[in-house]
Design an enzyme around this catalytic site. Structure first.
Site, PDB file in Angstrom:
ATOM      1  N   ARG A 180       0.819  -1.207   0.000  1.00 55.24           N
ATOM      2  CA  ARG A 180       0.000   0.000   0.000  1.00 55.24           C
ATOM      3  C   ARG A 180       0.853   1.256   0.000  1.00 55.24           C
ATOM      4  NH1 ARG A 180      -4.939  -2.198   2.515  1.00 55.24           N
ATOM      5  NH2 ARG A 180      -6.622  -0.699   2.330  1.00 55.24           N
ATOM      6  N   ARG A 231     -21.370  -1.961   2.482  1.00 56.30           N
ATOM      7  CA  ARG A 231     -20.601  -3.199   2.734  1.00 56.30           C
ATOM      8  C   ARG A 231     -20.962  -3.764   4.101  1.00 56.30           C
ATOM      9  NH1 ARG A 231     -14.215  -3.582   1.783  1.00 56.30           N
ATOM     10  NH2 ARG A 231     -14.086  -1.751   3.132  1.00 56.30           N
ATOM     11  N   ARG A 236     -18.316  -2.334   9.160  1.00 58.84           N
ATOM     12  CA  ARG A 236     -17.007  -2.086   9.787  1.00 58.84           C
ATOM     13  C   ARG A 236     -16.954  -0.651  10.294  1.00 58.84           C
ATOM     14  NH1 ARG A 236     -12.789  -4.088   5.282  1.00 58.84           N
ATOM     15  NH2 ARG A 236     -11.743  -2.187   5.974  1.00 58.84           N
ATOM     16  N   ARG A 254      -9.740   7.638   4.394  1.00 58.53           N
ATOM     17  CA  ARG A 254      -9.061   6.511   3.748  1.00 58.53           C
ATOM     18  C   ARG A 254      -8.860   6.781   2.258  1.00 58.53           C
ATOM     19  NH1 ARG A 254     -12.759   1.783   5.237  1.00 58.53           N
ATOM     20  NH2 ARG A 254     -11.227   0.486   4.197  1.00 58.53           N
TER      21      ARG A 254
HETATM   22  P1  ADP Z   1     -10.186  -2.138   2.233  1.00 58.12           P
HETATM   23  O1  ADP Z   1     -10.647  -3.546   2.008  1.00 58.12           O
HETATM   24  O2  ADP Z   1     -11.313  -1.222   2.443  1.00 58.12           O
HETATM   25  O3  ADP Z   1      -9.264  -1.654   1.167  1.00 58.12           O
HETATM   26  P2  ADP Z   1      -8.431  -3.280   4.198  1.00 58.12           P
HETATM   27  O4  ADP Z   1      -9.260  -4.304   4.866  1.00 58.12           O
HETATM   28  O5  ADP Z   1      -7.485  -3.737   3.156  1.00 58.12           O
HETATM   29  O6  ADP Z   1      -9.385  -2.153   3.613  1.00 58.12           O
HETATM   30  O7  ADP Z   1      -7.601  -2.450   5.275  1.00 58.12           O
HETATM   31  C1  ADP Z   1      -8.214  -1.894   6.404  1.00 58.12           C
HETATM   32  C2  ADP Z   1      -7.191  -1.066   7.161  1.00 58.12           C
HETATM   33  O8  ADP Z   1      -6.097  -1.903   7.584  1.00 58.12           O
HETATM   34  C3  ADP Z   1      -6.517   0.034   6.347  1.00 58.12           C
HETATM   35  O9  ADP Z   1      -7.281   1.229   6.329  1.00 58.12           O
HETATM   36  C4  ADP Z   1      -5.198   0.204   7.109  1.00 58.12           C
HETATM   37  O10 ADP Z   1      -5.380   0.936   8.305  1.00 58.12           O
HETATM   38  C5  ADP Z   1      -4.857  -1.223   7.502  1.00 58.12           C
HETATM   39  N1  ADP Z   1      -4.006  -1.886   6.481  1.00 58.12           N
HETATM   40  C6  ADP Z   1      -4.329  -2.986   5.742  1.00 58.12           C
HETATM   41  N2  ADP Z   1      -3.321  -3.321   4.914  1.00 58.12           N
HETATM   42  C7  ADP Z   1      -2.340  -2.400   5.125  1.00 58.12           C
HETATM   43  C8  ADP Z   1      -1.050  -2.167   4.561  1.00 58.12           C
HETATM   44  N3  ADP Z   1      -0.547  -2.960   3.583  1.00 58.12           N
HETATM   45  N4  ADP Z   1      -0.321  -1.120   5.034  1.00 58.12           N
HETATM   46  C9  ADP Z   1      -0.792  -0.320   5.995  1.00 58.12           C
HETATM   47  N5  ADP Z   1      -1.995  -0.458   6.560  1.00 58.12           N
HETATM   48  C10 ADP Z   1      -2.773  -1.489   6.135  1.00 58.12           C
HETATM   49  P1  ADP Z   2     -12.080  -3.747  -1.225  1.00 55.15           P
HETATM   50  O1  ADP Z   2     -11.501  -5.071  -0.806  1.00 55.15           O
HETATM   51  O2  ADP Z   2     -11.407  -3.175  -2.427  1.00 55.15           O
HETATM   52  O3  ADP Z   2     -12.140  -2.778  -0.106  1.00 55.15           O
HETATM   53  P2  ADP Z   2     -14.641  -5.182  -1.393  1.00 55.15           P
HETATM   54  O4  ADP Z   2     -14.321  -6.350  -2.258  1.00 55.15           O
HETATM   55  O5  ADP Z   2     -14.798  -5.438   0.052  1.00 55.15           O
HETATM   56  O6  ADP Z   2     -13.590  -3.988  -1.681  1.00 55.15           O
HETATM   57  O7  ADP Z   2     -15.968  -4.478  -1.973  1.00 55.15           O
HETATM   58  C1  ADP Z   2     -16.517  -3.308  -1.344  1.00 55.15           C
HETATM   59  C2  ADP Z   2     -18.054  -3.405  -1.351  1.00 55.15           C
HETATM   60  O8  ADP Z   2     -18.541  -3.284  -2.694  1.00 55.15           O
HETATM   61  C3  ADP Z   2     -18.591  -4.735  -0.834  1.00 55.15           C
HETATM   62  O9  ADP Z   2     -19.791  -4.485  -0.152  1.00 55.15           O
HETATM   63  C4  ADP Z   2     -18.816  -5.550  -2.097  1.00 55.15           C
HETATM   64  O10 ADP Z   2     -19.857  -6.513  -1.918  1.00 55.15           O
HETATM   65  C5  ADP Z   2     -19.211  -4.480  -3.113  1.00 55.15           C
HETATM   66  N1  ADP Z   2     -18.739  -4.753  -4.475  1.00 55.15           N
HETATM   67  C6  ADP Z   2     -17.576  -5.370  -4.865  1.00 55.15           C
HETATM   68  N2  ADP Z   2     -17.491  -5.435  -6.211  1.00 55.15           N
HETATM   69  C7  ADP Z   2     -18.599  -4.822  -6.699  1.00 55.15           C
HETATM   70  C8  ADP Z   2     -19.111  -4.565  -8.047  1.00 55.15           C
HETATM   71  N3  ADP Z   2     -18.426  -4.927  -9.134  1.00 55.15           N
HETATM   72  N4  ADP Z   2     -20.297  -3.928  -8.132  1.00 55.15           N
HETATM   73  C9  ADP Z   2     -20.986  -3.541  -7.028  1.00 55.15           C
HETATM   74  N5  ADP Z   2     -20.573  -3.758  -5.761  1.00 55.15           N
HETATM   75  C10 ADP Z   2     -19.411  -4.393  -5.590  1.00 55.15           C
END
Ligand code: ADP
Ligand code: ADP
Ligand code: ZN
Length: 214
Positions: A88, A127, A160, A171
């Site tokens: 990241r 989500r 969440r 974010r």
């Molecule tokens: P999302 O699915 O919405 O992209 P993640 O579940 O990947 O979010 O991450 C949630 C939080 O965990 C981030 O906002 C950050 O605080 C932390 N995090 C996850 N992966 C990393 C990373 N590679 N480096 C720094 N922080 C991280």
């Molecule tokens: P990330 O890991 O990048 O944070 P997620 O895979 O958790 O994202 O997806 C974020 C939200 O959007 C979830 O609620 C998921 O079900 C929804 N979502 C994911 N892909 C799509 C899509 N192609 N169209 C609409 N909603 C989606």
């Protein structure tokens, strides 16, 4: 095959990474999931990570890099993996490259799931995550069969804390500042691929399999 998922928070990295993991029989490694499991178990790492995550900030690089290097030692990583949420930052990407080149390997594909900021808040506020198995749903786009109950394990689904709109904005700005530069980083390495993340999940996945091959 070693794959990195890039994209804004809520772009669909996790959703697609799970499908890739099933299709290509490689583990799905989500640093966010690992941190959330540590928070749930109240470990020292979890306590440290939580202070950053609650504010929408990134956890410091050294914590994340140590954690992912340990994860790579597990035997299921021998044929590759799909990384979701790592790297990241540029220093994290460099740490990954150094570790891989030390064993004569490299990242095969970096896939950017492209979704404009306007769509992100709706994605995140809808989500829902399972407290049991970590499966994710969306109240409108991918609803569970029974409201707020996980299809896979029957446990409760929750919003969440960091998916609330005020944290999502933070974010997103952190993403643009610290993570988006990775697109150029992987373009220079010749492994960057883009897919449109605004279409139906199945169509996003079809675009990804067209890139990765059978
Ligand atoms: P999302 O699915 O919405 O992209 P993640 O579940 O990947 O979010 O991450 C949630 C939080 O965990 C981030 O906002 C950050 O605080 C932390 N995090 C996850 N992966 C990393 C990373 N590679 N480096 C720094 N922080 C991280
Ligand atoms: P990330 O890991 O990048 O944070 P997620 O895979 O958790 O994202 O997806 C974020 C939200 O959007 C979830 O609620 C998921 O079900 C929804 N979502 C994911 N892909 C799509 C899509 N192609 N169209 C609409 N909603 C989606
Ligand atoms: Zn579940």
């Amino acid at each position: 095959m070693k794959i990195i998922m890039l994209g804004a928070p809520g772009a669909g990295k996790g959703t697609q990474a799970k499908m890739i993991a099933d299709q290509y029989s490689i583990p799905h490694i989500s640093t966010g999931d690992i941190f959330r499991a540590n928070i749930k178990n109240n470990t020292e790492l979890g306590q440290k990570a939580k202070t950053y995550m609650d504010k929408g900030l990134l956890v410091p690089d050294e914590l994340v890099v140590d954690l992912i290097m340990d994860r790579f030692k597990e035997t299921d990583c021998k044929d590759g993996y799909v990384l979701d949420g790592f790297p990241r930052t540029i220093p994290q990407a460099e740490a990954l490259d150094n570790a891989l080149s030390a064993i004569g390997e490299k990242v095969d594909f970096a896939i950017n799931v492209e979704v404009p900021d306007e769509n992100i808040v709706t994605r995140m506020s809808g989500r829902r995550a399972c407290v049991g198995c970590g499966a994710t749903y969306h109240i409108a786009y991918n609803p569970p069969k029974a409201e707020n109950i996980c299809d896979r394990c029957g446990k409760d689904l929750v919003l969440r804390d960091d998916d609330k709109p005020e944290t999502v904005q933070k974010r997103l700005s952190v993403y643009h500042e610290q993570t988006q530069p990775l697109i150029q980083y992987y373009e220079k390495k010749g492994v960057m691929k883009e897919v449109d993340g605004t279409v139906d999940m199945k169509d996003v996945f079809a675009a990804i399999t067209a890139i990765l091959g059978e």
